[in-house]
Design a protein around this motif. Structure first.
Motif, PDB file in Angstrom:
ATOM      1  N   LEU A 137       1.581   7.348  -8.100  1.00  0.00           N
ATOM      2  CA  LEU A 137       1.712   8.745  -8.776  1.00  0.00           C
ATOM      3  C   LEU A 137       0.594   8.639  -9.862  1.00  0.00           C
ATOM      4  O   LEU A 137       0.557   7.498 -10.451  1.00  0.00           O
ATOM      5  CB  LEU A 137       3.052   9.133  -9.267  1.00  0.00           C
ATOM      6  CG  LEU A 137       4.152   9.649  -8.445  1.00  0.00           C
ATOM      7  CD1 LEU A 137       4.280   8.570  -7.288  1.00  0.00           C
ATOM      8  CD2 LEU A 137       5.405   9.953  -9.141  1.00  0.00           C
ATOM      9  N   PHE A 138      -0.085   9.791 -10.045  1.00  0.00           N
ATOM     10  CA  PHE A 138      -0.982   9.954 -11.088  1.00  0.00           C
ATOM     11  C   PHE A 138      -1.108  11.142 -11.747  1.00  0.00           C
ATOM     12  O   PHE A 138      -1.005  12.374 -11.379  1.00  0.00           O
ATOM     13  CB  PHE A 138      -2.512   9.696 -10.569  1.00  0.00           C
ATOM     14  CG  PHE A 138      -3.785   9.660 -11.189  1.00  0.00           C
ATOM     15  CD1 PHE A 138      -3.805   8.934 -12.288  1.00  0.00           C
ATOM     16  CD2 PHE A 138      -4.672  10.738 -11.252  1.00  0.00           C
ATOM     17  CE1 PHE A 138      -4.948   8.779 -13.345  1.00  0.00           C
ATOM     18  CE2 PHE A 138      -5.653  10.648 -11.933  1.00  0.00           C
ATOM     19  CZ  PHE A 138      -5.869   9.756 -13.136  1.00  0.00           C
ATOM     20  N   PHE A 139      -1.054  11.127 -13.064  1.00  0.00           N
ATOM     21  CA  PHE A 139      -1.477  12.222 -14.102  1.00  0.00           C
ATOM     22  C   PHE A 139      -2.735  12.263 -14.939  1.00  0.00           C
ATOM     23  O   PHE A 139      -2.677  11.173 -15.454  1.00  0.00           O
ATOM     24  CB  PHE A 139       0.036  12.455 -14.878  1.00  0.00           C
ATOM     25  CG  PHE A 139      -0.370  13.642 -15.969  1.00  0.00           C
ATOM     26  CD1 PHE A 139      -0.401  14.899 -15.468  1.00  0.00           C
ATOM     27  CD2 PHE A 139       0.223  13.221 -17.108  1.00  0.00           C
ATOM     28  CE1 PHE A 139      -0.312  15.910 -16.409  1.00  0.00           C
ATOM     29  CE2 PHE A 139       0.307  14.304 -18.073  1.00  0.00           C
ATOM     30  CZ  PHE A 139      -0.327  15.785 -17.774  1.00  0.00           C
ATOM     31  N   HIS A 140      -3.429  13.099 -14.920  1.00  0.00           N
ATOM     32  CA  HIS A 140      -4.504  13.284 -15.731  1.00  0.00           C
ATOM     33  C   HIS A 140      -4.487  14.295 -16.432  1.00  0.00           C
ATOM     34  O   HIS A 140      -4.472  15.513 -16.155  1.00  0.00           O
ATOM     35  CB  HIS A 140      -5.768  13.189 -14.726  1.00  0.00           C
ATOM     36  CG  HIS A 140      -7.179  13.212 -15.643  1.00  0.00           C
ATOM     37  ND1 HIS A 140      -8.420  12.742 -15.088  1.00  0.00           N
ATOM     38  CD2 HIS A 140      -7.293  13.093 -16.841  1.00  0.00           C
ATOM     39  CE1 HIS A 140      -9.481  12.961 -16.097  1.00  0.00           C
ATOM     40  NE2 HIS A 140      -8.851  13.075 -17.436  1.00  0.00           N
ATOM     41  N   TYR A 141      -4.493  14.295 -17.743  1.00  0.00           N
ATOM     42  CA  TYR A 141      -4.394  15.385 -18.728  1.00  0.00           C
ATOM     43  C   TYR A 141      -5.587  15.333 -19.463  1.00  0.00           C
ATOM     44  O   TYR A 141      -6.080  14.096 -20.091  1.00  0.00           O
ATOM     45  CB  TYR A 141      -3.228  15.391 -19.847  1.00  0.00           C
ATOM     46  CG  TYR A 141      -3.373  16.173 -20.775  1.00  0.00           C
ATOM     47  CD1 TYR A 141      -3.096  17.505 -20.652  1.00  0.00           C
ATOM     48  CD2 TYR A 141      -3.660  15.909 -22.075  1.00  0.00           C
ATOM     49  CE1 TYR A 141      -3.053  18.373 -21.846  1.00  0.00           C
ATOM     50  CE2 TYR A 141      -3.469  16.828 -23.235  1.00  0.00           C
ATOM     51  CZ  TYR A 141      -3.478  18.028 -22.921  1.00  0.00           C
ATOM     52  OH  TYR A 141      -3.535  19.072 -24.066  1.00  0.00           O
ATOM     53  N   SER A 142      -6.402  16.498 -19.780  1.00  0.00           N
ATOM     54  CA  SER A 142      -7.480  16.381 -20.833  1.00  0.00           C
ATOM     55  C   SER A 142      -7.155  17.830 -21.523  1.00  0.00           C
ATOM     56  O   SER A 142      -7.403  18.938 -20.728  1.00  0.00           O
ATOM     57  CB  SER A 142      -8.909  16.663 -19.718  1.00  0.00           C
ATOM     58  OG  SER A 142     -10.039  16.780 -20.636  1.00  0.00           O
ATOM     59  N   GLY A 143      -7.232  17.891 -22.891  1.00  0.00           N
ATOM     60  CA  GLY A 143      -6.900  18.703 -23.823  1.00  0.00           C
ATOM     61  C   GLY A 143      -6.426  18.197 -25.151  1.00  0.00           C
ATOM     62  O   GLY A 143      -6.904  17.071 -25.278  1.00  0.00           O
TER      63      GLY A 143
ATOM     64  N   LYS B 258       0.816  -1.221   0.026  1.00  0.00           N
ATOM     65  CA  LYS B 258      -0.142   0.010  -0.145  1.00  0.00           C
ATOM     66  C   LYS B 258       0.900   1.284  -0.001  1.00  0.00           C
ATOM     67  O   LYS B 258       1.879   1.393   0.668  1.00  0.00           O
ATOM     68  CB  LYS B 258      -0.943   0.089   1.023  1.00  0.00           C
ATOM     69  CG  LYS B 258      -2.017   1.222   1.166  1.00  0.00           C
ATOM     70  CD  LYS B 258      -2.887   1.065   2.396  1.00  0.00           C
ATOM     71  CE  LYS B 258      -3.926   2.243   2.534  1.00  0.00           C
ATOM     72  NZ  LYS B 258      -4.656   1.928   3.679  1.00  0.00           N
ATOM     73  N   GLY B 259       0.678   2.129  -0.895  1.00  0.00           N
ATOM     74  CA  GLY B 259       1.508   3.441  -1.051  1.00  0.00           C
ATOM     75  C   GLY B 259       1.705   4.137   0.421  1.00  0.00           C
ATOM     76  O   GLY B 259       0.485   4.586   0.859  1.00  0.00           O
ATOM     77  N   LYS B 260       2.808   4.694   0.300  1.00  0.00           N
ATOM     78  CA  LYS B 260       3.247   5.795   1.518  1.00  0.00           C
ATOM     79  C   LYS B 260       2.581   7.166   1.134  1.00  0.00           C
ATOM     80  O   LYS B 260       1.907   7.529   1.962  1.00  0.00           O
ATOM     81  CB  LYS B 260       4.793   5.821   1.649  1.00  0.00           C
ATOM     82  CG  LYS B 260       5.223   4.516   1.887  1.00  0.00           C
ATOM     83  CD  LYS B 260       6.917   4.884   1.936  1.00  0.00           C
ATOM     84  CE  LYS B 260       7.646   3.516   2.225  1.00  0.00           C
ATOM     85  NZ  LYS B 260       9.070   3.904   2.172  1.00  0.00           N
ATOM     86  N   LYS B 261       2.554   7.241  -0.080  1.00  0.00           N
ATOM     87  CA  LYS B 261       1.875   8.654  -0.611  1.00  0.00           C
ATOM     88  C   LYS B 261       1.223   8.504  -1.878  1.00  0.00           C
ATOM     89  O   LYS B 261       1.809   7.468  -2.523  1.00  0.00           O
ATOM     90  CB  LYS B 261       3.181   9.598  -0.868  1.00  0.00           C
ATOM     91  CG  LYS B 261       3.990   9.946   0.494  1.00  0.00           C
ATOM     92  CD  LYS B 261       4.907  11.291   0.059  1.00  0.00           C
ATOM     93  CE  LYS B 261       5.842  11.075  -0.963  1.00  0.00           C
ATOM     94  NZ  LYS B 261       6.935  10.126  -0.821  1.00  0.00           N
ATOM     95  N   ARG B 262       0.297   9.177  -1.797  1.00  0.00           N
ATOM     96  CA  ARG B 262      -0.535   9.457  -3.332  1.00  0.00           C
ATOM     97  C   ARG B 262      -0.312  10.737  -3.986  1.00  0.00           C
ATOM     98  O   ARG B 262      -0.771  11.802  -3.096  1.00  0.00           O
ATOM     99  CB  ARG B 262      -1.908   8.725  -3.149  1.00  0.00           C
ATOM    100  CG  ARG B 262      -1.874   7.489  -2.649  1.00  0.00           C
ATOM    101  CD  ARG B 262      -3.405   6.919  -2.049  1.00  0.00           C
ATOM    102  NE  ARG B 262      -3.226   5.472  -2.104  1.00  0.00           N
ATOM    103  CZ  ARG B 262      -3.796   4.644  -2.783  1.00  0.00           C
ATOM    104  NH1 ARG B 262      -4.647   5.021  -3.845  1.00  0.00           N
ATOM    105  NH2 ARG B 262      -3.743   3.292  -2.553  1.00  0.00           N
ATOM    106  N   LEU B 263       0.315  10.610  -5.175  1.00  0.00           N
ATOM    107  CA  LEU B 263       0.563  12.237  -5.496  1.00  0.00           C
ATOM    108  C   LEU B 263      -0.153  12.305  -6.853  1.00  0.00           C
ATOM    109  O   LEU B 263      -0.085  11.390  -7.564  1.00  0.00           O
ATOM    110  CB  LEU B 263       2.157  12.369  -5.615  1.00  0.00           C
ATOM    111  CG  LEU B 263       2.976  12.072  -4.365  1.00  0.00           C
ATOM    112  CD1 LEU B 263       4.321  12.153  -4.583  1.00  0.00           C
ATOM    113  CD2 LEU B 263       2.367  13.260  -3.193  1.00  0.00           C
ATOM    114  N   ALA B 264      -0.702  13.469  -7.296  1.00  0.00           N
ATOM    115  CA  ALA B 264      -1.401  13.586  -8.278  1.00  0.00           C
ATOM    116  C   ALA B 264      -1.067  14.951  -8.912  1.00  0.00           C
ATOM    117  O   ALA B 264      -1.007  15.966  -8.201  1.00  0.00           O
ATOM    118  CB  ALA B 264      -2.856  13.355  -8.446  1.00  0.00           C
ATOM    119  N   VAL B 265      -1.006  14.946 -10.402  1.00  0.00           N
ATOM    120  CA  VAL B 265      -1.101  16.354 -11.170  1.00  0.00           C
ATOM    121  C   VAL B 265      -2.039  16.233 -12.175  1.00  0.00           C
ATOM    122  O   VAL B 265      -2.076  15.014 -12.940  1.00  0.00           O
ATOM    123  CB  VAL B 265       0.424  16.691 -11.845  1.00  0.00           C
ATOM    124  CG1 VAL B 265       0.394  17.619 -12.810  1.00  0.00           C
ATOM    125  CG2 VAL B 265       1.225  16.502 -10.957  1.00  0.00           C
TER     126      VAL B 265
END
Length: 317
Positions: A83-89, A3-10
């Motif tokens: 880590l998570f990156f969501h791009y909409s464009g 299980k992740g220590k940190k959850r980071l998102a952009v």
């Protein structure tokens, strides 16, 4: 994976307001995703960075700002982090610089300032991940299949046959043709050349994509030689467009078709879903809606069956 220590998102939403390329649903897409990350997947709101081109935005989603945010996220990562990156464009395709591939094209996203971020940039970011950390990307943009250079195709043109869909009218494709990109950059630099690298380097300098700053022989070093922790859920195949639904019909909110399909999948399935299940279910939703795009999955064999964002059973609603 633990299980992740940190959850980071952009999260990046580009609507390109007051331009000929204006979209309507991209900011809505990432705002909806932020709610899901915090309320369902256990992300700390302070670890979710939002970049949009909404009026009054403090940090605009320029190429340099997006890359800086992603670089900072990767630099913070430790084993077990999610880590998570969501791009909409908008997305685009550019002629490949690789020798021996004169007709091959490479994928890129189009930030608010047109400073393209290419598949090579995403490959470099994934290569920097510490062992045991994962980096999931959702790209709701045209030509997004293959946006992590050299990532293995799990669901896509060569692995699953696309089913024809009926056409719809209330949408705009999330693509800016290469020639339009070139024309726009030419207006910024006033240089008379068809070489897009010259324009990008002239106007953006060291903030331009690695693809245009580094010789091909060095770029080859970025190629993935082993299974890695990069996971790409793309809104469509590399040769397709993704739809921005304008929300006019029915008076509803505008949204990206793929982002909305992912939201529907997550809402209808409260437990943990694999990355493969999320993509296949999103495909079925888009097909039922008559939207002609086919989401794809690019990752290692192990990550195809791994749980999307490593959701733990006790984190379900």
């Amino acid at each position: 994976m633990e299980k992740g220590k940190k959850r980071l998102a952009v999260l990046v939403g580009c609507n390109y307001p007051n331009t000929r390329y204006e979209l309507h649903g991209c900011i809505n897409d990432v705002l909806a995703m932020k709610d899901v990350l915090v309320n369902r997947f256990g992300f700390d709101p302070s670890h979710v960075q939002l970049l949009t081109d909404a009026p009054g935005s403090v940090v605009m989603p320029t190429g340099a700002n997006i890359k800086a945010a992603l670089e900072n996220m990767v630099q913070q990562a430790e084993a077990g982090d999610v880590l998570f990156f969501h791009y909409s464009g908008h997305g685009t395709r550019i002629p490949s610089v690789k020798t021996g591939h004169p007709f091959r094209q490479d994928e890129a996203i189009v930030p608010s300032d047109f400073n393209l971020i290419t598949d090579i940039d995403f490959r470099q970011l994934v290569n920097k991940l510490p062992k045991g950390a994962s980096f999931t990307i959702i790209s709701d943009s045209c030509h997004s299949g293959g946006l992590i250079d050299k990532e293995k195709e799990q669901i896509g043109p060569s692995t699953i046959k696309s089913t024809p869909s009926s056409s719809i009218s209330n949408y705009r494709p999330k693509t800016i043709p290469f020639q339009s990109i070139l024309d726009h950059l030419t207006s910024l630099t006033s240089i008379n050349t068809l070489d897009i690298a010259t324009h990008l380097l002239e106007f953006f300098g060291v903030d331009a994509s690695l693809r245009f700053r580094i010789p091909q022989i060095e770029l080859d070093l970025f190629e993935s030689l082993r299974p890695d922790e990069g996971i790409l859920l793309s809104g469509c195949q590399a040769n397709e467009t993704s739809a921005d639904m304008n929300g006019i019909e029915g008076g509803g909110k505008a949204y990206g078709a793929f982002s909305n399909a992912v939201q529907m999948v997550l809402k209808e399935n409260k437990g943990g879903l694999s990355n493969k299940e999320v993509v296949l279910m999103a495909r079925k939703i888009l097909e039922a809606q008559g939207i002609e795009q086919h989401p794809c999955l690019y990752c290692s064999d192990g990550n195809a069956d791994a749980i999307f964002l490593w959701q733990q059973p006790d984190e379900s609603d």
